[in-house]
Every structure is written in C-alpha cells, then in structure tokens.
Design a protein around this motif. Structure first.
Motif, PDB file in Angstrom:
ATOM      1  N   MET A   1      50.296  16.053  13.653  1.00  0.00           N
ATOM      2  CA  MET A   1      50.019  16.274  15.073  1.00  0.00           C
ATOM      3  C   MET A   1      49.333  15.037  15.637  1.00  0.00           C
ATOM      4  O   MET A   1      48.403  14.511  15.035  1.00  0.00           O
ATOM      5  CB  MET A   1      49.108  17.490  15.245  1.00  0.00           C
ATOM      6  N   SER A   2      49.766  14.530  16.790  1.00  0.00           N
ATOM      7  CA  SER A   2      49.252  13.286  17.328  1.00  0.00           C
ATOM      8  C   SER A   2      47.777  13.384  17.664  1.00  0.00           C
ATOM      9  O   SER A   2      47.328  14.304  18.341  1.00  0.00           O
ATOM     10  CB  SER A   2      50.038  12.914  18.595  1.00  0.00           C
ATOM     11  N   SER A   3      47.003  12.370  17.189  1.00  0.00           N
ATOM     12  CA  SER A   3      45.580  12.347  17.517  1.00  0.00           C
ATOM     13  C   SER A   3      45.370  12.069  18.996  1.00  0.00           C
ATOM     14  O   SER A   3      44.358  12.464  19.574  1.00  0.00           O
ATOM     15  CB  SER A   3      44.875  11.273  16.668  1.00  0.00           C
ATOM     16  N   THR A   4      46.342  11.387  19.643  1.00  0.00           N
ATOM     17  CA  THR A   4      46.230  11.119  21.076  1.00  0.00           C
ATOM     18  C   THR A   4      46.260  12.411  21.866  1.00  0.00           C
ATOM     19  O   THR A   4      45.496  12.603  22.822  1.00  0.00           O
ATOM     20  CB  THR A   4      47.377  10.204  21.544  1.00  0.00           C
ATOM     21  N   LEU A   5      47.148  13.358  21.483  1.00  0.00           N
ATOM     22  CA  LEU A   5      47.223  14.638  22.181  1.00  0.00           C
ATOM     23  C   LEU A   5      45.910  15.391  22.092  1.00  0.00           C
ATOM     24  O   LEU A   5      45.522  16.091  23.025  1.00  0.00           O
ATOM     25  CB  LEU A   5      48.354  15.491  21.602  1.00  0.00           C
ATOM     26  N   LEU A   6      45.213  15.271  20.959  1.00  0.00           N
ATOM     27  CA  LEU A   6      43.983  16.031  20.755  1.00  0.00           C
ATOM     28  C   LEU A   6      42.733  15.221  21.064  1.00  0.00           C
ATOM     29  O   LEU A   6      41.646  15.575  20.627  1.00  0.00           O
ATOM     30  CB  LEU A   6      43.942  16.558  19.312  1.00  0.00           C
ATOM     31  N   ASP A   7      42.895  14.147  21.813  1.00  0.00           N
ATOM     32  CA  ASP A   7      41.754  13.361  22.270  1.00  0.00           C
ATOM     33  C   ASP A   7      40.971  14.187  23.286  1.00  0.00           C
ATOM     34  O   ASP A   7      41.444  14.460  24.388  1.00  0.00           O
ATOM     35  CB  ASP A   7      42.276  12.072  22.913  1.00  0.00           C
ATOM     36  N   LYS A   8      39.761  14.632  22.898  1.00  0.00           N
ATOM     37  CA  LYS A   8      38.968  15.511  23.757  1.00  0.00           C
ATOM     38  C   LYS A   8      37.744  14.804  24.327  1.00  0.00           C
ATOM     39  O   LYS A   8      36.761  15.447  24.682  1.00  0.00           O
ATOM     40  CB  LYS A   8      38.546  16.753  22.960  1.00  0.00           C
ATOM     41  N   ARG A   9      37.809  13.496  24.453  1.00  0.00           N
ATOM     42  CA  ARG A   9      36.713  12.793  25.099  1.00  0.00           C
ATOM     43  C   ARG A   9      36.593  13.256  26.551  1.00  0.00           C
ATOM     44  O   ARG A   9      37.595  13.536  27.207  1.00  0.00           O
ATOM     45  CB  ARG A   9      36.938  11.282  25.051  1.00  0.00           C
ATOM     46  N   GLU A  10      35.350  13.322  27.038  1.00  0.00           N
ATOM     47  CA  GLU A  10      35.113  13.860  28.373  1.00  0.00           C
ATOM     48  C   GLU A  10      35.943  13.142  29.432  1.00  0.00           C
ATOM     49  O   GLU A  10      36.534  13.781  30.316  1.00  0.00           O
ATOM     50  CB  GLU A  10      33.621  13.757  28.737  1.00  0.00           C
ATOM     51  N   THR A  11      36.009  11.810  29.357  1.00  0.00           N
ATOM     52  CA  THR A  11      36.740  11.067  30.386  1.00  0.00           C
ATOM     53  C   THR A  11      38.228  11.411  30.372  1.00  0.00           C
ATOM     54  O   THR A  11      38.850  11.537  31.436  1.00  0.00           O
ATOM     55  CB  THR A  11      36.556   9.553  30.179  1.00  0.00           C
ATOM     56  N   ARG A  12      38.798  11.605  29.186  1.00  0.00           N
ATOM     57  CA  ARG A  12      40.217  11.911  29.103  1.00  0.00           C
ATOM     58  C   ARG A  12      40.510  13.315  29.628  1.00  0.00           C
ATOM     59  O   ARG A  12      41.454  13.532  30.400  1.00  0.00           O
ATOM     60  CB  ARG A  12      40.690  11.795  27.646  1.00  0.00           C
ATOM     61  N   ILE A  13      39.676  14.295  29.233  1.00  0.00           N
ATOM     62  CA  ILE A  13      39.892  15.678  29.680  1.00  0.00           C
ATOM     63  C   ILE A  13      39.699  15.788  31.182  1.00  0.00           C
ATOM     64  O   ILE A  13      40.491  16.438  31.888  1.00  0.00           O
ATOM     65  CB  ILE A  13      38.932  16.633  28.938  1.00  0.00           C
ATOM     66  N   ARG A  14      38.662  15.120  31.712  1.00  0.00           N
ATOM     67  CA  ARG A  14      38.412  15.175  33.154  1.00  0.00           C
ATOM     68  C   ARG A  14      39.583  14.575  33.931  1.00  0.00           C
ATOM     69  O   ARG A  14      40.047  15.145  34.929  1.00  0.00           O
ATOM     70  CB  ARG A  14      37.120  14.427  33.480  1.00  0.00           C
ATOM     71  N   THR A  15      40.078  13.437  33.481  1.00  0.00           N
ATOM     72  CA  THR A  15      41.208  12.791  34.164  1.00  0.00           C
ATOM     73  C   THR A  15      42.467  13.640  34.074  1.00  0.00           C
ATOM     74  O   THR A  15      43.197  13.812  35.061  1.00  0.00           O
ATOM     75  CB  THR A  15      41.471  11.410  33.547  1.00  0.00           C
TER      76      THR A  15
END
Length: 251
Positions: A1-15
C-alpha cells in the motif's frame, strides 16, 4: 500500500480536505447511497443528549453530525463543531444558517490534537468518520476524553471492515476500486482523496482493537455497535469518575 496515500501529516490532510470541500457532501451521500444519514441518526439514538450541558463534535467537516445532534436535542442543547480545515467549516456554517440553528451551533477552527477547551466541559464528545484522519490517533483520543465531563460519553462513528465472507468481499471490491474511481472523477482531487479513503480505513483499527484503545484512555463500559453489516461501527465509552450533576435548564 502506497505510503504517499497514507501520509497523515496535518498539512497534507488539511490541504486534501480543503480541496474536496465543495463536493464533499454530494460525494458522501452518493457513495454511501445516503446511508450516512442513517448512521448519524442512529448515533444520536444510541448516544442521546442528556440535559443542558454542551456537546462537542470534533472533525466536524461540513457539520452533519452536529446538526443531527441539534435535531435530537430539539434545539435545547448548545453544540460546538471543530475542524482544522476552514474550507470544510464554511458549508457547515451555511447549512446551520439555513436551518436557523446558528444560535445553538457554533463552529470553530481547531485541531482535535489540541482542543481549545477546559477539562471536563462537554456531556458528550463525538466524531464521525474523522478519527482515522487525525495524525496522532492517541493524542486525539486523549483530548476528546480530557474535555469530556466525568460520567460523560465519548462516541466514535467510523468505517470498519465487514466480516461476512461474501458481503465483505463484494464490499471490499466496491470500496477499493469503484468508490475511488467515482470519487476521483467527480471531485477531481489532486491529492487522491478518494484513494486515500479506502487506504486509511484498511489500516485503521476496528472492532475490539479500537475498543481496547478507548479503554486505554480511561474510558469504561466501552461498547461497539456494527451498522449496516459492519460497513460502519459506533464505539461508545464513558469517562470514569463521578458524574457531574445535571441541572434542569434555567436553574
């Protein structure tokens, strides 16, 4: 499973959520065949308002759970909805204004990992389909428990994985392939938001694993209620300690 898809950093989730805010309600209702309305309604029945103390809905998104609780409380209980993504709160405020509930429901931009409320404030702290998006799940849970009154409840409505061998297989095919394709086509998400959704659900604890997590944060009498063959599950726990006295309104 792609680690990019599961990137849960605040900036990424907010955007990511900010970009899909305009189509968020449409896709929620379309992709769930409107069953998400039932899940929220069922939450307000299994964990109903009790008395005049306020209710908190974290990761409120466009405010559907906050509005469901306003209906369940018949407008008698103040409700606060928080989300750290401002573009998601704009539709929530507009829906609340249209339903003439703005005097009872207020929405604040706030991170669930650092809630701007004193300890022991709310009779109920709830979240619908948002806990798995919090960067640090345990930090978010700790904050939800902290702001809940002793004897108050924490309610978590979240996607889960159906266990039935046939229905589970059919649902996983839809969830992994059809839902992302439809969601991406309509939302045109640059952040693969509707590919992130199934990836985040598949890696998030459910059932007894999440119930144990709640117990680890000091919640007692933890129960979980599978909904619609286990597509979603409602988890409920009570904050340990003496319940605060609930006074009738106006006294």
């Amino acid at each position: 499973m792609s680690s990019t898809l599961l990137d849960k950093r605040e900036t990424r989730i907010r955007t990511m959520f900010g970009n899909i805010a305009p189509s968020y309600d449409l896709l929620n209702h379309l992709l769930s065949c409107n069953i998400d309305h039932y899940w929220r309604w069922r939450t307000t029945r299994l964990v109903p308002p009790r008395g005049p103390a306020p209710i908190l809905d974290v990761c409120t998104g466009t405010g559907d759970l906050a509005l469901a609780y306003d209906r369940a409380a018949r407008g008698r209980t103040p409700i606060v909805g928080t989300d750290f993504c401002l573009p998601m709160l704009l539709p929530a405020r507009e829906k609340t204004r249209r339903r003439r509930a703005a005097a009872r429901i207020r929405f604040l931009e706030a991170d669930t990992q650092q809630l701007p409320f004193p300890d022991d404030t709310f009779q109920l702290t709830a979240v619908a389909f948002g806990l798995r998006n919090v960067t640090d799940t345990d930090r978010g849970l700790a904050e939800m428990v902290r702001v809940t009154q002793p004897g108050g409840r924490v309610a978590i409505l979240e996607f889960s994985q159906p266990r039935h061998w046939l229905f589970g297989r059919c649902y996983r095919f839809y969830f992994r392939y059809m839902l992302p394709a439809i969601g991406q086509f309509i939302s045109r998400s640059k952040d693969n938001a509707y590919r992130y959704l199934p990836a985040s659900v598949m890696e998030f604890p459910d059932g007894e694993a999440l119930a144990d997590r709640l117990r680890g944060h000091g919640l007692g009498d933890v129960k979980w209620h599978p909904l619609t063959f286990g597509i979603a599950t409602l988890y409920v726990g009570t904050k340990e300690g003496p319940a605060q006295e609930v006074l009738p309104s106006g006294k």
